[in-house]
Design a protein around this motif. Sequence first.
Motif, PDB file in Angstrom:
ATOM      1  N   GLY A 167      15.030  32.162  62.622  1.00  0.00           N
ATOM      2  CA  GLY A 167      15.517  32.308  63.997  1.00  0.00           C
ATOM      3  C   GLY A 167      16.569  33.376  64.116  1.00  0.00           C
ATOM      4  N   ASN A 168      17.238  33.356  65.285  1.00  0.00           N
ATOM      5  CA  ASN A 168      18.248  34.366  65.581  1.00  0.00           C
ATOM      6  C   ASN A 168      19.644  33.797  65.753  1.00  0.00           C
ATOM      7  N   SER A 169      19.801  32.481  65.596  1.00  0.00           N
ATOM      8  CA  SER A 169      21.125  31.869  65.789  1.00  0.00           C
ATOM      9  C   SER A 169      21.570  31.206  64.488  1.00  0.00           C
ATOM     10  N   LEU A 170      22.905  31.105  64.363  1.00  0.00           N
ATOM     11  CA  LEU A 170      23.476  30.531  63.148  1.00  0.00           C
ATOM     12  C   LEU A 170      24.772  29.814  63.501  1.00  0.00           C
ATOM     13  N   HIS A 171      24.883  28.568  63.063  1.00  0.00           N
ATOM     14  CA  HIS A 171      26.112  27.807  63.288  1.00  0.00           C
ATOM     15  C   HIS A 171      26.814  27.635  61.941  1.00  0.00           C
ATOM     16  N   ILE A 172      28.037  28.144  61.852  1.00  0.00           N
ATOM     17  CA  ILE A 172      28.815  28.098  60.609  1.00  0.00           C
ATOM     18  C   ILE A 172      29.967  27.118  60.784  1.00  0.00           C
ATOM     19  N   LYS A 173      30.005  26.114  59.947  1.00  0.00           N
ATOM     20  CA  LYS A 173      31.122  25.172  59.975  1.00  0.00           C
ATOM     21  C   LYS A 173      32.322  25.715  59.213  1.00  0.00           C
ATOM     22  N   HIS A 174      32.059  26.155  58.007  1.00  0.00           N
ATOM     23  CA  HIS A 174      33.154  26.663  57.172  1.00  0.00           C
ATOM     24  C   HIS A 174      32.618  27.752  56.240  1.00  0.00           C
ATOM     25  N   MET A 175      33.341  28.867  56.173  1.00  0.00           N
ATOM     26  CA  MET A 175      32.952  29.945  55.262  1.00  0.00           C
ATOM     27  C   MET A 175      34.188  30.758  54.892  1.00  0.00           C
ATOM     28  N   LYS A 176      34.283  31.134  53.629  1.00  0.00           N
ATOM     29  CA  LYS A 176      35.375  31.968  53.129  1.00  0.00           C
ATOM     30  C   LYS A 176      34.787  33.077  52.266  1.00  0.00           C
ATOM     31  N   ILE A 177      35.148  34.298  52.571  1.00  0.00           N
ATOM     32  CA  ILE A 177      34.663  35.471  51.827  1.00  0.00           C
ATOM     33  C   ILE A 177      35.861  36.157  51.187  1.00  0.00           C
ATOM     34  N   GLY A 183      33.228  40.864  41.987  1.00  0.00           N
ATOM     35  CA  GLY A 183      32.620  41.245  43.247  1.00  0.00           C
ATOM     36  C   GLY A 183      32.954  40.286  44.367  1.00  0.00           C
ATOM     37  N   VAL A 184      32.128  40.321  45.408  1.00  0.00           N
ATOM     38  CA  VAL A 184      32.353  39.497  46.592  1.00  0.00           C
ATOM     39  C   VAL A 184      31.982  38.044  46.290  1.00  0.00           C
ATOM     40  N   HIS A 185      32.856  37.133  46.717  1.00  0.00           N
ATOM     41  CA  HIS A 185      32.614  35.695  46.506  1.00  0.00           C
ATOM     42  C   HIS A 185      32.560  35.010  47.875  1.00  0.00           C
ATOM     43  N   ILE A 186      31.504  34.204  48.091  1.00  0.00           N
ATOM     44  CA  ILE A 186      31.317  33.513  49.367  1.00  0.00           C
ATOM     45  C   ILE A 186      31.367  32.006  49.132  1.00  0.00           C
ATOM     46  N   GLU A 187      32.209  31.341  49.904  1.00  0.00           N
ATOM     47  CA  GLU A 187      32.275  29.878  49.872  1.00  0.00           C
ATOM     48  C   GLU A 187      31.928  29.354  51.262  1.00  0.00           C
ATOM     49  N   ALA A 188      31.068  28.318  51.296  1.00  0.00           N
ATOM     50  CA  ALA A 188      30.689  27.707  52.583  1.00  0.00           C
ATOM     51  C   ALA A 188      30.273  26.267  52.339  1.00  0.00           C
ATOM     52  N   ASP A 189      30.314  25.470  53.426  1.00  0.00           N
ATOM     53  CA  ASP A 189      29.873  24.084  53.292  1.00  0.00           C
ATOM     54  C   ASP A 189      28.367  24.057  53.038  1.00  0.00           C
ATOM     55  N   PRO A 190      27.853  22.959  52.445  1.00  0.00           N
ATOM     56  CA  PRO A 190      26.428  22.885  52.087  1.00  0.00           C
ATOM     57  C   PRO A 190      25.484  23.136  53.247  1.00  0.00           C
ATOM     58  N   THR A 192      25.978  24.966  55.952  1.00  0.00           N
ATOM     59  CA  THR A 192      25.972  26.394  56.276  1.00  0.00           C
ATOM     60  C   THR A 192      25.222  27.192  55.221  1.00  0.00           C
ATOM     61  N   MET A 193      25.474  26.892  53.956  1.00  0.00           N
ATOM     62  CA  MET A 193      24.814  27.625  52.893  1.00  0.00           C
ATOM     63  C   MET A 193      23.294  27.479  52.958  1.00  0.00           C
ATOM     64  N   ALA A 194      22.843  26.323  53.428  1.00  0.00           N
ATOM     65  CA  ALA A 194      21.399  26.095  53.517  1.00  0.00           C
ATOM     66  C   ALA A 194      20.762  26.921  54.634  1.00  0.00           C
ATOM     67  N   GLN A 195      21.595  27.372  55.598  1.00  0.00           N
ATOM     68  CA  GLN A 195      21.050  28.096  56.757  1.00  0.00           C
ATOM     69  C   GLN A 195      21.092  29.621  56.610  1.00  0.00           C
ATOM     70  N   ILE A 196      21.996  30.096  55.755  1.00  0.00           N
ATOM     71  CA  ILE A 196      22.260  31.540  55.774  1.00  0.00           C
ATOM     72  C   ILE A 196      21.450  32.311  54.721  1.00  0.00           C
ATOM     73  N   LYS A 197      21.264  33.580  55.017  1.00  0.00           N
ATOM     74  CA  LYS A 197      20.662  34.522  54.075  1.00  0.00           C
ATOM     75  C   LYS A 197      21.675  35.647  53.871  1.00  0.00           C
ATOM     76  N   VAL A 198      22.125  35.804  52.635  1.00  0.00           N
ATOM     77  CA  VAL A 198      23.164  36.796  52.320  1.00  0.00           C
ATOM     78  C   VAL A 198      22.522  38.034  51.711  1.00  0.00           C
ATOM     79  N   GLU A 199      22.839  39.187  52.256  1.00  0.00           N
ATOM     80  CA  GLU A 199      22.320  40.463  51.751  1.00  0.00           C
ATOM     81  C   GLU A 199      23.487  41.337  51.319  1.00  0.00           C
TER      82      GLU A 199
END
Length: 257
Positions: A167-177, A183-190, A192-199
């Motif tokens: 889809g085109n929408s994303l709801h993020i509860k918690h994320m820290k970059i 390198g880059v480190h990403i932290e998010a709640d489970p 959110t992590m299940a919904q996102i695609k990181v490039e």
Amino acid sequence: MEEEAPRNRGAAVLHRYHMSQLNPPAPRGSVIETSAWGPLFRLSQLILFDVAMATMTKSSPQKALEAAKEKLQLAKAKLDAMRNAKTSDELAALWGEFVAEQHRVYLRLRKATEHGPGKGWFDRILNEQRSDALLSYLLHARDAAEHGIEKITEKRDGGIGINPKQGNSLHIKHMKISNGPHGVHIEADPETMAQIKVEFIPGKVHLVAVTDRREVYQPPATHLDQPISDLSPIVAAELAVQYLEAKLAEAEAKYVK
């Protein structure tokens, strides 16, 4: 009474022999100079010298063409190293080295075809080098790198892209970059992590406008009347190598025997 000018090459050699008085008084202890064969010996040396010079002149186009091939191989080695570069700094440095090496191919190809019908053929290459967008850019980028102080590339940092998996929408509860030693480190709640695609977008090296003798030359958009898609140092180097390979093959087939 003036002497008659020599009419052929053999006469020219004898003429030089006569006029230069090849039989001066011999140094003390010299065997050849004091013998009757001294003048003939020196004449034979002149003839051998003329033959050696003629042979050297005849073989120089082939030698120049071989030298052009060697420089092209060095340019191709720089291209291979560019493809395997690990950092933007390494890629930028290799691009500068490639630009210098490909220019040396032209110099030796010009030497190989400076006489005979090959000269007109290479004159057309020079015209193409000045009129074609890519070849002209390479020519002036080399001059700018060699004689100027401005860089011929620009490094642009990479980054990250975060998009929904569906889809085109994303709801993020918690994320820290954050940036860490690896390198880059990403932290998010489970959830959110299940919904996102990181490039991860790597840094790139871009060609920039170069200034040569107060004239500005923009990065090329075309080569041989064809558009260049996704211009980069590697793409530009690949096109330059293809062009030079074709020209060396043409020179060898038609003009350098």
